[in-house]
Structures are given as structure tokens and as C-alpha cells.
Design an enzyme around this catalytic site. Sequence first.
Site, PDB file in Angstrom:
ATOM      1  N   ARG A 128      28.510  45.263  54.416  1.00 59.68           N
ATOM      2  CA  ARG A 128      27.895  44.105  55.334  1.00 59.68           C
ATOM      3  C   ARG A 128      28.438  43.902  56.514  1.00 59.68           C
ATOM      4  NH1 ARG A 128      29.259  40.190  50.347  1.00 59.68           N
ATOM      5  NH2 ARG A 128      31.102  41.426  50.893  1.00 59.68           N
ATOM      6  N   LYS A 132      40.215  38.852  37.070  1.00 61.37           N
ATOM      7  CA  LYS A 132      39.420  37.843  37.573  1.00 61.37           C
ATOM      8  C   LYS A 132      38.770  36.856  36.716  1.00 61.37           C
ATOM      9  CE  LYS A 132      37.296  40.507  41.772  1.00 61.37           C
ATOM     10  NZ  LYS A 132      36.243  40.849  42.342  1.00 61.37           N
ATOM     11  N   HIS A 181      22.260  42.747  46.584  1.00 55.98           N
ATOM     12  CA  HIS A 181      22.729  43.771  45.522  1.00 55.98           C
ATOM     13  C   HIS A 181      21.484  44.341  45.210  1.00 55.98           C
ATOM     14  CE1 HIS A 181      26.273  41.255  44.121  1.00 55.98           C
ATOM     15  NE2 HIS A 181      26.780  42.186  44.725  1.00 55.98           N
ATOM     16  N   SER A 201      28.251  37.028  46.350  1.00 58.01           N
ATOM     17  CA  SER A 201      28.325  36.331  45.257  1.00 58.01           C
ATOM     18  C   SER A 201      29.218  35.038  45.059  1.00 58.01           C
ATOM     19  CB  SER A 201      28.792  37.084  44.059  1.00 58.01           C
ATOM     20  OG  SER A 201      27.836  38.151  43.957  1.00 58.01           O
TER      21      SER A 201
HETATM   22  O1  PNS Z   1      32.036  43.546  43.687  1.00 59.77           O
HETATM   23  P1  PNS Z   1      33.422  44.208  43.856  1.00 59.77           P
HETATM   24  O2  PNS Z   1      34.262  43.181  43.135  1.00 59.77           O
HETATM   25  O3  PNS Z   1      33.598  44.289  45.208  1.00 59.77           O
HETATM   26  O4  PNS Z   1      33.602  45.699  43.229  1.00 59.77           O
HETATM   27  C1  PNS Z   1      34.695  46.423  43.324  1.00 59.77           C
HETATM   28  C2  PNS Z   1      34.868  47.701  42.324  1.00 59.77           C
HETATM   29  C3  PNS Z   1      34.521  47.213  40.985  1.00 59.77           C
HETATM   30  C4  PNS Z   1      33.902  48.562  42.829  1.00 59.77           C
HETATM   31  C5  PNS Z   1      36.570  48.161  42.470  1.00 59.77           C
HETATM   32  O5  PNS Z   1      37.369  46.937  42.217  1.00 59.77           O
HETATM   33  C6  PNS Z   1      36.572  49.129  41.394  1.00 59.77           C
HETATM   34  O6  PNS Z   1      36.056  49.972  41.509  1.00 59.77           O
HETATM   35  N1  PNS Z   1      37.665  48.678  40.597  1.00 59.77           N
HETATM   36  C7  PNS Z   1      37.909  49.525  39.340  1.00 59.77           C
HETATM   37  C8  PNS Z   1      39.346  50.070  39.174  1.00 59.77           C
HETATM   38  C9  PNS Z   1      39.475  51.223  40.192  1.00 59.77           C
HETATM   39  O7  PNS Z   1      38.919  52.479  40.090  1.00 59.77           O
HETATM   40  N2  PNS Z   1      40.582  50.971  41.456  1.00 59.77           N
HETATM   41  C10 PNS Z   1      40.772  51.964  42.251  1.00 59.77           C
HETATM   42  C11 PNS Z   1      39.794  52.046  43.388  1.00 59.77           C
HETATM   43  S1  PNS Z   1      40.779  51.833  44.752  1.00 59.77           S
END
Ligand code: PNS
Length: 164
Positions: free
Chosen positions: A90, A41, A17, A128
Amino acid sequence: MKIGIYPGSFDPVTKGHLDIIERSAKMVDKLFVAVLNNNAKSPLFSVDERVNMLCEVTKDIPNVQIDAFSGLLVDYAKRRNATIIIRGLRAVTDFEYELQMSQTNRIMDENVDTIFLTTSLQYAYLCSSTVKEVALCGGEVGKFVPEYVVEKIKEKVSLLNAGE
Ligand code: PNS
């Protein structure tokens, strides 16, 4: 002013990150690293703890601000006047989910574009949840996360072990 957002769970922030944060901070005037406050989560660290770790490990990057958000990412981007979402890629396994998410976001808000940075090779394997698994099984995580985070993980693991 070009404003970017690097969103994620950051539970906890890894060296992978941090690599994305350092590289993307050079591409924008201001970068918000935004921790998703997601009740669905069950994280190891609270949002406040994750924000605190991110603040500490990015304190030398002047145009980075750490933040937390809940709800839709595109709504948060609008509130922050951001037009760029940064995500790290990745391996090919990340691609399908990331493509779907970026296309959904773009349909919801055409003013926001997602830029993907390929993770530096030495961190291509890193995530993570693996770090947490190693730490909870008593392994060393110094190769995966910054020193400050190593200490926070040790504190958390000993608290969890004491509660057993
Ligand atoms: O580190 P992660 O868990 O892969 O991050 C995922 C994240 C936070 C980028 C994604 O879950 C997100 O943007 N969630 C917010 C809700 C949202 O906007 N969802 C629509 C996107 S399809």
C-alpha cells in the site's frame, strides 16, 4: 503450471484484498489464498469464518482456492508446489516489513519468490484493523468490505455487544 499463494490474516477480507486476488489470479494458473492460523494474534473472526468469507467473495474466480495454514509460509508453499508468493504493497510503511519477510523467505527457500502488487489507489488507505475499529465503534463499513462481509461483521458486532 504456475502456482501462487496470497497469504494473510484476512480478518476480515477487504475490498483491497479482493482487488489483489482478482489481479494476481490473472498472473498464475492457480492461486491459493491462504489464511494464517496464528494463535499469537487475537482475531475478530475464527479461521473458519475467514475462510468462509473468502470462499464466498471469490466464488466467481475459477482458479482461486481458499485454504488455511499454520507454521512457516515457505513450508506451506512447498506443500502446495507454489513458487510465487503474492503480497500487496500500500504505502512506504508496508515496505520495510514486506522486504524483510520476502528476503527471509527467500533465504529459507530459494525456490520461492515474492511478487508485490501495488494496491489500487482507491484502496491504498485500507486495512483490516481500521475496518474492525470502525465497525466496533458502530460505523458503516460497506465502502471497505464486500457486502457479504458487511453482514458477517454486523452479526459479529451484535454478538459482541450482546455479551457485554
Ligand atoms: O495479513 P498479514 O497479517 O500481514 O500476513 C502476514 C503473513 C501471514 C503473510 C506472515 O505473517 C506469514 O507468512 N506468517 C507465517 C509464518 C512465517 O512464515 N514467518 C516467516 C516470514 S518472515
